[in-house]
Enzyme design. Structure first.
Site, PDB file in Angstrom:
ATOM      1  N   HIS A  19       0.832  -1.203   0.000  1.00 14.49           N
ATOM      2  CA  HIS A  19       0.000   0.000   0.000  1.00 14.49           C
ATOM      3  C   HIS A  19       0.866   1.253   0.000  1.00 14.49           C
ATOM      4  O   HIS A  19       0.596   2.214  -0.725  1.00 14.49           O
ATOM      5  CB  HIS A  19      -0.913   0.012   1.236  1.00 14.49           C
ATOM      6  CG  HIS A  19      -2.234  -0.647   1.004  1.00 14.49           C
ATOM      7  ND1 HIS A  19      -2.832  -1.471   1.923  1.00 14.49           N
ATOM      8  CD2 HIS A  19      -3.079  -0.608  -0.055  1.00 14.49           C
ATOM      9  CE1 HIS A  19      -3.973  -1.909   1.441  1.00 14.49           C
ATOM     10  NE2 HIS A  19      -4.146  -1.400   0.254  1.00 14.49           N
TER      11      HIS A  19
ATOM     12  N   ARG B 128     -13.278   1.566  -9.850  1.00 14.91           N
ATOM     13  CA  ARG B 128     -13.403   0.503  -8.851  1.00 14.91           C
ATOM     14  C   ARG B 128     -14.650   0.788  -8.011  1.00 14.91           C
ATOM     15  O   ARG B 128     -14.678   1.755  -7.251  1.00 14.91           O
ATOM     16  CB  ARG B 128     -12.171   0.468  -7.954  1.00 14.91           C
ATOM     17  CG  ARG B 128     -10.860   0.306  -8.713  1.00 14.91           C
ATOM     18  CD  ARG B 128      -9.680   0.304  -7.724  1.00 14.91           C
ATOM     19  NE  ARG B 128      -8.409   0.226  -8.403  1.00 14.91           N
ATOM     20  CZ  ARG B 128      -7.672   1.277  -8.744  1.00 14.91           C
ATOM     21  NH1 ARG B 128      -8.125   2.505  -8.467  1.00 14.91           N
ATOM     22  NH2 ARG B 128      -6.518   1.131  -9.350  1.00 14.91           N
TER      23      ARG B 128
ATOM     24  N   ARG C 109     -16.191  -0.910 -13.573  1.00 17.41           N
ATOM     25  CA  ARG C 109     -16.053  -2.329 -13.252  1.00 17.41           C
ATOM     26  C   ARG C 109     -17.123  -2.720 -12.240  1.00 17.41           C
ATOM     27  O   ARG C 109     -17.295  -2.045 -11.220  1.00 17.41           O
ATOM     28  CB  ARG C 109     -14.662  -2.607 -12.671  1.00 17.41           C
ATOM     29  CG  ARG C 109     -14.398  -4.073 -12.367  1.00 17.41           C
ATOM     30  CD  ARG C 109     -12.977  -4.281 -11.877  1.00 17.41           C
ATOM     31  NE  ARG C 109     -12.745  -3.703 -10.564  1.00 17.41           N
ATOM     32  CZ  ARG C 109     -11.538  -3.607  -9.999  1.00 17.41           C
ATOM     33  NH1 ARG C 109     -10.466  -4.023 -10.653  1.00 17.41           N
ATOM     34  NH2 ARG C 109     -11.407  -3.074  -8.793  1.00 17.41           N
TER      35      ARG C 109
ATOM     36  N   GLU D 137      -7.653 -11.042 -16.574  1.00 20.01           N
ATOM     37  CA  GLU D 137      -6.689 -11.164 -15.478  1.00 20.01           C
ATOM     38  C   GLU D 137      -6.472 -12.613 -15.064  1.00 20.01           C
ATOM     39  O   GLU D 137      -5.618 -12.906 -14.229  1.00 20.01           O
ATOM     40  CB  GLU D 137      -7.150 -10.322 -14.280  1.00 20.01           C
ATOM     41  CG  GLU D 137      -8.623 -10.468 -13.959  1.00 20.01           C
ATOM     42  CD  GLU D 137      -9.144  -9.354 -13.068  1.00 20.01           C
ATOM     43  OE1 GLU D 137      -8.361  -8.719 -12.352  1.00 20.01           O
ATOM     44  OE2 GLU D 137     -10.364  -9.127 -13.080  1.00 20.01           O
TER      45      GLU D 137
ATOM     46  N   ASN E 193      -2.024  -6.457 -12.861  1.00 18.22           N
ATOM     47  CA  ASN E 193      -1.620  -6.854 -11.511  1.00 18.22           C
ATOM     48  C   ASN E 193      -1.948  -8.313 -11.244  1.00 18.22           C
ATOM     49  O   ASN E 193      -1.082  -9.112 -10.884  1.00 18.22           O
ATOM     50  CB  ASN E 193      -2.312  -5.968 -10.466  1.00 18.22           C
ATOM     51  CG  ASN E 193      -1.892  -4.515 -10.560  1.00 18.22           C
ATOM     52  OD1 ASN E 193      -1.039  -4.161 -11.363  1.00 18.22           O
ATOM     53  ND2 ASN E 193      -2.496  -3.675  -9.757  1.00 18.22           N
ATOM     54  N   ASP E 194      -3.223  -8.670 -11.404  1.00 21.63           N
ATOM     55  CA  ASP E 194      -3.620 -10.047 -11.127  1.00 21.63           C
ATOM     56  C   ASP E 194      -3.121 -11.015 -12.198  1.00 21.63           C
ATOM     57  O   ASP E 194      -2.752 -12.151 -11.892  1.00 21.63           O
ATOM     58  CB  ASP E 194      -5.144 -10.151 -10.992  1.00 21.63           C
ATOM     59  CG  ASP E 194      -5.612  -9.873  -9.573  1.00 21.63           C
ATOM     60  OD1 ASP E 194      -4.852 -10.152  -8.635  1.00 21.63           O
ATOM     61  OD2 ASP E 194      -6.736  -9.367  -9.398  1.00 21.63           O
TER      62      ASP E 194
ATOM     63  N   ARG F 227       1.442 -10.466  -4.969  1.00 24.75           N
ATOM     64  CA  ARG F 227       1.774  -9.071  -5.252  1.00 24.75           C
ATOM     65  C   ARG F 227       2.454  -8.379  -4.078  1.00 24.75           C
ATOM     66  O   ARG F 227       3.217  -7.444  -4.271  1.00 24.75           O
ATOM     67  CB  ARG F 227       0.503  -8.297  -5.616  1.00 24.75           C
ATOM     68  CG  ARG F 227      -0.039  -8.622  -6.984  1.00 24.75           C
ATOM     69  CD  ARG F 227      -1.174  -7.707  -7.334  1.00 24.75           C
ATOM     70  NE  ARG F 227      -2.389  -8.006  -6.601  1.00 24.75           N
ATOM     71  CZ  ARG F 227      -3.475  -7.251  -6.623  1.00 24.75           C
ATOM     72  NH1 ARG F 227      -3.483  -6.142  -7.312  1.00 24.75           N
ATOM     73  NH2 ARG F 227      -4.553  -7.589  -5.962  1.00 24.75           N
TER      74      ARG F 227
ATOM     75  N   CYS G 271      -5.172  -1.775 -17.633  1.00 25.99           N
ATOM     76  CA  CYS G 271      -5.515  -0.866 -16.544  1.00 25.99           C
ATOM     77  C   CYS G 271      -4.791  -1.175 -15.235  1.00 25.99           C
ATOM     78  O   CYS G 271      -5.153  -0.645 -14.196  1.00 25.99           O
ATOM     79  CB  CYS G 271      -7.030  -0.864 -16.307  1.00 25.99           C
ATOM     80  SG  CYS G 271      -7.701  -2.458 -15.787  1.00 25.99           S
TER      81      CYS G 271
END
Length: 534
Positions: free
Chosen positions: A181, A286, A320, A418, A439-440, A450, A487
């Protein structure tokens, strides 16, 4: 003596300044007073911590506000303090009672099967230390001098967010991860950061140079090294200023290839102060933060989506659908007790499991589509059947809205790519568009979490296997005339952008804070030059 320490680059850039240690309270102990005094001391420390965190939360928005908001909720919950007050009544000092209560609380979070709650153990530790610092009257990082280099084993998000980074500075961590984070927050604010240097951080003092490009830390720097770092930092600063000045200009490669650059948001606060003409629209919204408290409130959801569309002023807005599960649980909605939630019921799997809640979101989205070009994106799609089930629900919602004479429009229906199986079988999906969640996709393809420092080197979007999947999806999109965007974090990473463009990506969606940098990195790419010579 000048020394170079190697770590992992977590946020690009270069900074130099005085070292400021951020140490945990450790084994400090206070002299125990009467029960009433100890109880009052803890109450005052908790109250002061709550006041500080609540003030910080009010100054933030989006995901940063969510991180700190969790701590506000915990500090405001009497259940968190009951055990500590009971220990004080039993004769313990305020700090000892608080420590033990937090040890038990942290152990409960760390033992959870849910990675979301395991990750939140760090927030409990942050709260523990914040209250202890109040008990011992220790200074917070808000008093660090301008341009300071913060040194720590790890840095809590609330400590990062409490620093005025507009005055410069950088971060060096003994532990940490490039996907934590704090690292994401640092990238969004252009704070140079190097993680994973080990116990060496404790011996650093004086003026420190942080190279967030090469993942290097220079300690005991000579006058020549500091001057060189100053020149490099000034050069980078000018480049950033130039990039910001060109932010509203289109992103076009040197060979004339136009690239659409969109932004990722969690709510309307994320675009505060950003002119819509600076981007090509919103490539990812999101909705977890938008609808967590309004799962069955169609009007509240509609108003949230409508606000984004009005801000975009005719530019496309991709929203999304609820991507709960994994590290984003929602009480009463996600499944408790999964042994591996990242490989369990999340994203579209959960939406299809709760069709009543899914219909509310689809109705709000279809209604908002009457305001502007809204696109619906389904997360964590694995099979073509999931897409068709969602399409059937959307079609039914459109019929209902028409029967009710409710203003609406038919939104484009696409999927996030993903899951590696979906990427390889992309031709089986009859979607209007595809958006690669790097990312995924990288996490699943490389079998590397991650947020894991030990496997951070494996979780690389530039791995040939990951790039091959991205290229496969992009090629399918080009052949069928369907937009393919990316994205994930990689879209805003200057080191990854050229490889992504060469893989066929022509639309990226990035954090608003990385918009200018991403556009400038695109302008430096010449796709007419063979890759080997680039």
């Amino acid at each position: 003596m000048e020394r170079r320490l190697s770590g992992l680059a977590a946020s690009t850039g270069l900074a130099f300044g005085p070292a400021v240690m951020f140490r945990a309270v450790g084994e400090m102990r206070r002299e125990k007073g009467p029960v009433a005094s100890e109880r009052q001391a803890l109450a005052d420390a908790i109250s002061a911590s709550l006041e500080a965190v609540a003030a910080l939360a009010e100054s933030l928005n989006g995901e940063a506000a969510d991180i700190v908001g969790f701590q506000v909720a915990l500090l405001d919950d009497d259940a968190l303090t009951e055990a500590a007050y009971a220990a004080i009544e039993g004769g313990a000092a305020a700090d000892t009672a608080w420590r033990q209560a937090m040890v038990d609380e942290i152990a409960g979070y760390e033992a959870s099967d849910d990675p979301y709650f395991r990750a939140r153990a760090a927030d409990i530790a942050d709260i523990r230390d914040r209250v202890l610092r109040q008990l011992f009257d220790l200074p917070e990082l808000t008093s660090a001098p301008p341009g300071a280099i913060i040194l720590a084993q790890d840095l809590p998000p609330s400590a990062f967010l409490g620093i005025d980074w507009s005055r410069g500075g950088g971060i060096v961590l003994g532990a940490g991860s490039p996907t934590s984070h704090v690292a994401m927050l640092a990238r969004g604010r252009s704070v140079p950061m190097v993680v994973g240097i080990g116990s060496e951080w404790e011996a650093i003092s004086g003026t420190v140079v942080v190279d967030g490009v090469a993942g290097l830390v220079l300690t005991g720097a000579s006058h020549e090294s500091i001057e060189r770092a100053r020149r490099q930092a000034n050069d980078l600063g000018r480049l950033r200023e130039q990039a910001e000045a060109r932010k509203s200009q289109p992103a076009v490669t040197r060979d004339g290839t136009p690239i659409a650059v969109m932004i990722n948001v969690a709510d309307l606060d994320d675009v505060a102060g950003l002119p819509p003409e600076a981007c090509d629209g919103i490539g990812l919204t999101r909705t977890e933060f938008l609808v967590e408290q309004t799962l069955r409130d169609e009007m509240a959801q509609f108003e949230a989506y409508a606000g984004l569309l009005r801000w975009a002023a005719g530019r496309p807005v991709t929203i999304r659908t609820l991507d709960a599960g994994g590290d984003k649980p929602i009480a009463g909605y996600t499944l408790d007790g999964e042994t591996n939630p990242f490989l369990g019921l999340r994203g579209i799997r959960l939406s299809l499991r709760h069709p009543d809640i899914f219909r509310v979101q689809l109705r709000a989205l279809a209604r908002a589509a009457a305001i502007g070009p809204l696109k619906i994106m389904l997360p964590m799609v694995t099979t073509a059947q999931e897409l068709e089930q969602a399409r059937a629900l959307l079609d039914a919602v459109l019929v209902d809205l028409a029967a009710e004479d409710m203003p609406h429009a038919v939104p484009a229906l696409g999927i996030m790519v993903e899951v590696p199986a979906a990427a390889m079988a992309i031709a089986s999906f009859d979607a209007a568009f595809f958006s690669i969640g790097s990312n995924d996709l990288t996490q699943y393809a490389t079998a590397a979490a991650r947020d894991g420092l030990a496997v951070a080197a494996y979780s690389d979007v530039l791995h040939p296997g990951v790039l091959a999947m991205i290229s496969h999806v992009a090629r399918h999109g080009a052949e069928t005339g369907r937009e393919v965007s990316l994205c994930g974090d990689a879209g805003g990473d200057p080191h990854a952008i050229e490889a992504l463009l060469r893989a066929g990506i022509r639309v990226v969606s990035v954090s608003p804070g990385l918009l200018a940098i991403a556009k400038d990195a695109i302008r430096d790419v010449d796709l007419s030059v063979p890759d080997e010579a680039a």
